[in-house]
Design a protein around this motif. Sequence first.
Motif, PDB file in Angstrom:
ATOM      1  N   GLU A  47      15.779  80.458   4.555  1.00 21.50           N
ATOM      2  CA  GLU A  47      16.327  81.298   5.566  1.00 21.50           C
ATOM      3  C   GLU A  47      17.845  80.665   5.292  1.00 21.50           C
ATOM      4  N   TYR A  48      18.689  80.038   5.233  1.00 27.53           N
ATOM      5  CA  TYR A  48      19.807  79.447   5.014  1.00 27.53           C
ATOM      6  C   TYR A  48      20.498  80.212   4.250  1.00 27.53           C
ATOM      7  N   TYR A  71      20.167  84.226   4.478  1.00 24.34           N
ATOM      8  CA  TYR A  71      21.916  84.714   5.465  1.00 24.34           C
ATOM      9  C   TYR A  71      22.686  84.588   4.425  1.00 24.34           C
TER      10      TYR A  71
END
Length: 45
Positions: A4-5, A8
């Motif tokens: 997820e990081y 982003y």
Amino acid sequence: MKREYLTYAVAFLALASCIFGAVRGESADVLQKAAALCLECCGIG
């Protein structure tokens, strides 16, 4: 969580690159080249 990081981070870098290019005035160059390519495909330019 780690993926997820990464998602982003890539999205942020892409957005930052788009903004940087727009500030430098490269969007006009891209539009000019796209129009020339389109006219070549139609056989006009």
